[in-house]
Design a protein around this motif. Sequence first.
Motif, PDB file in Angstrom:
ATOM      1  N   SER A 261       9.473  -0.400  33.501  1.00  0.00           N
ATOM      2  CA  SER A 261      10.541   0.534  33.873  1.00  0.00           C
ATOM      3  C   SER A 261      11.880   0.110  33.262  1.00  0.00           C
ATOM      4  N   ASP A 262      11.892  -1.025  32.577  1.00  0.00           N
ATOM      5  CA  ASP A 262      13.145  -1.481  31.972  1.00  0.00           C
ATOM      6  C   ASP A 262      13.287  -1.043  30.520  1.00  0.00           C
ATOM      7  N   VAL A 387       0.855  11.959  32.462  1.00  0.00           N
ATOM      8  CA  VAL A 387       1.789  12.207  33.561  1.00  0.00           C
ATOM      9  C   VAL A 387       3.223  11.876  33.161  1.00  0.00           C
ATOM     10  N   LEU A 388       3.408  10.699  32.559  1.00  0.00           N
ATOM     11  CA  LEU A 388       4.778  10.251  32.299  1.00  0.00           C
ATOM     12  C   LEU A 388       5.388  10.931  31.078  1.00  0.00           C
ATOM     13  N   GLN A 405       7.469  11.030  46.052  1.00  0.00           N
ATOM     14  CA  GLN A 405       8.821  10.876  45.558  1.00  0.00           C
ATOM     15  C   GLN A 405       9.857  11.275  46.616  1.00  0.00           C
ATOM     16  N   TYR A 491       1.275   7.516  37.418  1.00  0.00           N
ATOM     17  CA  TYR A 491       2.724   7.681  37.610  1.00  0.00           C
ATOM     18  C   TYR A 491       3.309   6.312  37.912  1.00  0.00           C
ATOM     19  N   PHE A 493       5.945   4.526  37.086  1.00  0.00           N
ATOM     20  CA  PHE A 493       7.330   4.231  37.471  1.00  0.00           C
ATOM     21  C   PHE A 493       7.493   4.359  38.982  1.00  0.00           C
ATOM     22  N   GLN A 494       6.874   5.409  39.532  1.00  0.00           N
ATOM     23  CA  GLN A 494       6.964   5.605  40.975  1.00  0.00           C
ATOM     24  C   GLN A 494       6.343   4.419  41.703  1.00  0.00           C
ATOM     25  N   ILE A 497       8.790   1.582  41.586  1.00  0.00           N
ATOM     26  CA  ILE A 497       9.922   1.789  42.499  1.00  0.00           C
ATOM     27  C   ILE A 497       9.483   1.393  43.911  1.00  0.00           C
TER      28      ILE A 497
ATOM     29  N   SER B 193       9.346  13.698  34.834  1.00  0.00           N
ATOM     30  CA  SER B 193       8.568  12.756  34.042  1.00  0.00           C
ATOM     31  C   SER B 193       9.135  11.359  34.265  1.00  0.00           C
ATOM     32  N   GLY B 194       8.331  10.376  33.986  1.00  0.00           N
ATOM     33  CA  GLY B 194       8.741   8.994  34.195  1.00  0.00           C
ATOM     34  C   GLY B 194      10.018   8.662  33.450  1.00  0.00           C
ATOM     35  N   MET B 198      13.690   7.338  35.156  1.00  0.00           N
ATOM     36  CA  MET B 198      14.389   6.113  34.805  1.00  0.00           C
ATOM     37  C   MET B 198      15.793   6.414  34.286  1.00  0.00           C
ATOM     38  N   ARG B 201      17.945   7.167  37.200  1.00  0.00           N
ATOM     39  CA  ARG B 201      18.280   5.984  37.997  1.00  0.00           C
ATOM     40  C   ARG B 201      19.476   5.251  37.400  1.00  0.00           C
ATOM     41  N   LYS B 202      19.563   5.285  36.092  1.00  0.00           N
ATOM     42  CA  LYS B 202      20.613   4.520  35.423  1.00  0.00           C
ATOM     43  C   LYS B 202      21.921   5.301  35.300  1.00  0.00           C
TER      44      LYS B 202
END
Lengths: 681, 263
Positions: A261-262, A387-388, A405, A491, A493-494, A497, B193-194, B198, B201-202
Motif C-alpha cells: 500500500s506504500d 479488483v484493484l 469499506q 482487495y 489494500f482494504q 487497512i 479501486s485500490g 490509496m 488516503r494521502k
Amino acid sequence: MSLLNISYLGISGYVIFWGMFVIALFLFSRRIYFLYKVIRLGKGEDRFDRIGERIKYTLSTMFSQRCTLKSIKKGDLAGIGHALLFWGFSCFFISYIILIGFAEGFGMQFLRGGTFERAVFTVLDIAGLFVIFCILWAAVRRYLIKPDRLEMSFEAGFIMSMVLSLMVLYYAIESCRFALMGESSRWPPISMAIATYLLEKNVGQATLWGVFVWSWWLHYIFILVFMVYIPYSKHLHILVSPFNLMFKPMDRKVLIEPVSSDMSEEEMVKGLGISGIQDLKWKDILDVFACAKCGRCHINCPAQLSGKILSPREFIKGIKEHTLEVAPLLLGQNGDKQKEERGKTFIDGKVKEEEIWACTTCGLCQEVCPVEIEHVRKLIGLRQNLVLEKNTMPEGIQNMLRNMQMRGNPWAGAQSLRLKGDWINEAGMEPLKEGDGISTLLWVGCTGSLIDRNVKATISLAELLKRAGIKFGVLGEGEPCCGDPARRAGYDFQFQILAEENREILRSYNIKEIITSCPHCYNTLKNEYPLYGLDLKIIHYTELLCDLVKRDKLSFSKTTGSLLTYHDPCYLSRYNGIYQEPRTVIGRIPDVRYKEMERSCKETFCCGGGGAHMWIEEKRGTTRINHLRIEEVTKTGANAVITSCPYCLQMLEEGIESKGLKGVLEAKELSEVLLAAMEKT
Amino acid sequence: MNIIVCVKQVQDPEIPPSKFKIDPETKQVIPPAGVPPVISVYDERALEAACRLKDKYKAKIVAITIGTDKASEVIRHAISMGADDGYLLCDPAFESKDSFKTAYILSKAIEKIGAFDLVLCGRQAADWGAGQVGSILGEMLTVPVVSFACDIDVVDTGLRVKRVVSDGYEILEVPMPCLITVSSEVGLPRLPSGMRIMLARKKPIPVWKATDINIEHSLLEKGHEHTEIIGLVVPERKSECEIIKGTPKEAAYEIAERLVSML
C-alpha cells in the motif's frame, strides 16, 4: 567389444559418438538456458532459506516417491506405476552414464566385464521388466481406461513409446552381445535367457552382429533424442520437479503476495496483482514447468467437480502456454514489443475471469499435487488485478467489499438483523475495558457475531469457556473484520487497512493471546498479521478445548445419541494442520458414536464457502459444492455433522435444507455439541 | 466539464431499530456507539453519475460536504470513487437542520470554487429525507434544476437527462450550467479501486470555515430558519396479519374488494 573402435564409412566411431552427443547437448542446453531465462523473468522471492532442510526434503520425497504414492490410499494406484517407473528408469539413467558414457565414450573398459558388470546388468534386467510393465499399464490406463484426470496428448504417447523402445533395444543389445560372446550364465537372467535361446536356434553370427550394432546405435540415438525431447515437452517435469519440491513454501500452504500500500503512483501504474507473466514470481513460472499434467488437482477440485469452468490442471497449462508464447518476445531486445506484450494478459486470454472467481481457495489442489505447485496464490494474484486495477468482480463481492469499506464487516446490510454486540449481554459477557487486566481475547469474527445461526454457536462457545474457567474478554462492537474475505477477493489494500487498524486496537487493549472461533480469522491473524507487526499467540478454540479435556478441565457426562461425523474446515485442517484436536475432543463424549467421512483431515472437501465464496453466487446450472459435501456426509449415515467454522456451518445447513434432509441430519458447531454433552451447572 | 458534487455524511441507515435512539428534548438523534456514519446513499449515486460522465468525457469532479471533522471521510470516499478534489465545510456556525441554510452554505462554497458546468446532489439525504437542498441550491445559484435523474449524457445543447417519474420516466434537455439531483435508479455506485483508495488516503482535504467562503454570519443565526422541528419521535413499529379465509377464488375477490376500498 567396443563399437567405437570401428570406423563407419571411414569415420571413427568415437567421432560419431561424441559428435552426436555434442549436438544433442547443445540442443538440450540451449533449451534449458532459455527456460532459465524465462524463469528469471519472474519477480524475485527468497526461497533459498533453510537450504539444508529443503534439500533433505527434496531427496527424501523424490527417492521414496512419497509424492506420487500418497494418492494410492484413495485407490489411485497409478502412483505405484510412477514409483516403479522412477526407480527402474533411475537404474537405467545411472547405467547410461557409467556404461555408455564412461565405459564406451571414454574408453574406460575396465568398467566392463567381471562381477560389477554382471551385477549392473542383473539390476537392469529386472528394472527393465518393471519399466516395461509400467509402460504397458500406463498405456492401457491412458488409452483404454481413460481416467478423468488425464487428457490425451501426443507427448505422452511419444515418450511412452520412446521408453518402451529403449527397453526393447536394451534387451536386444545385451542378448545379442552375450550370444556373440558365447557366454552362458544365470546372470543377468533375462538377457542371458534370450541369448541362450538365440544360440539354441542357431542364429548366425552375422545376424547377431548386425542386430547388435544397429540396436546399439539406435539405442544411443534414442537416449539423445529423449534427452533433447524432455525439456521441450511436459516431461520437463523430470528435470524441474525436484527443484519445485525444493523451493516449496516451507511453513504454510498458501503464501499470498501482498500488494504494497506504500506504492508510489508510478509504481501503481505498472500494475497491481498479476496480469501477465512479468507479474509472477520466479517460483510461479517454475511451477508451470514442473507440472506433468497428472490431473490429480483436476479430479479433486471442488469447483471442477461441481461443474464450474475452473480446472487447476488447465489453469496451470494455460499459464504455461501463455508463458512460452510471450516469453521469447519479452526476452527480445525490442523495447516496444515488450510494451506491446505487457498488454497481452492472461485474463480473458488463457485464463478466463470466470475461472478466477470459481476458486474457493480450499487448497486441495496443492495438497494432492505431487510436485508442490502453488495454484491458489496465482488465482488470488489474478483477482487482485481484476479488483484493484480493472475494477471488475462479481456483484456479490462488490457488495461485500462495500460493506467492509463502509461498515468494517462483510455482512452488514439486509443480511444482518443485528449489529455486533447485541447478543453479548445475552451470553453474559462483558466487552473488554481498558485496564481490566484481561489479556485473553475471544475473537468472535463477523459471522459469529452478525448471523443469527452463528451467534448461537458463539454463545455456546462462550459458555463452554466460562465453564472451563477461562478468563477472557470480547471486543463486542469494537471488533472489526479481520479482513480475510477482502484478501481472498483480491482487495488487498482494504485487508491491509484492516490489519493495521486491528493491530492498533489489539495493542491498545494489551492483548497477549487470542482465541478465535472462525478458522478464517485464525489463519489471517496467525499467519498473515505478523507481516503487519502483530505477532500474538493465536489459538483456535478446538486447540484450546483439546488442551482442556486432556488436562481434565473440561469433561462430558451425557452421550449425544446420534451418529456423528466431523467436517474439517479447509482453513483449519489443510491450511493449519488442526484436525486431530477436534477428534480428540469428540472422542471424550461418553459412548460417542462416530464415523469418518471418506475425505477428511488434510484432504477434506470444501463446503463451498471459502475464498470469499460466501458472497459469490454459484453459477447457475452447476451443482452446488455444499450439496456435494452433504452427499458425502449422508454416505456415513450420520445424524449430525459437526464442524468448527461459521461458513461451513451455514453451507452445511443450507445443503441439508435444500436436499430435504431436515429432521434426518443436522449441522452443528462443535461447541454446541459439547455443551449439550455437559451437565447443566 | 467542471462538476461539483454535494455529499452528506449520515447515520448508517442500517442501524438496527434497537440501537436507534433520539433525544426528544433537544430533538436530536443520538449517534449509536460502534456504528460509524456513512455517506448518504443518494449522494453516493450522484458521485457515481459524475464519475460516469468523467469516464466518458473530460471532466473534473469536486466534492463538497458540510459536517464535523469526521465528515472528511466522505470526501475521501468521493475521491476514492473518482473525484479529483474535495473540501470540507466545517464551522460550528454551520450546525443546522434547515435546508435553506444548508443550501446557502453550499452556494457560497460553490461560488468560491468558481466556474462550474454541473452541480450534482442526491435526490434527498438518507437521514432526514427532506429532498429540499438541491432545488433551493439551484435557485440560489440561478441555474436550471432537474430532479430525480437516472441517466445523464452530454448533447450539443447541454445535457440530456432521463428523469424518474411515478409512472415511468421523461427525458429532458437542459443547458449548462445546471443542477441535477440524482435518484437511486442511476445504478450501483462503483467500488473504489485500490489505487484510488490509496490516493484518497494521502490527499490533504482543505477545511473551509465560514470566513473562508464569505458567509454572512447573521444569516446563519437562529431565527433565520425556514423550517422548525416541532417534535421528534421514533415511530412505533406495528404489524398486523390477517388471514382471509375461504377458497382461493373467494379470498382473491375479498382481497380485491378490500384493496379497492382503500384507494
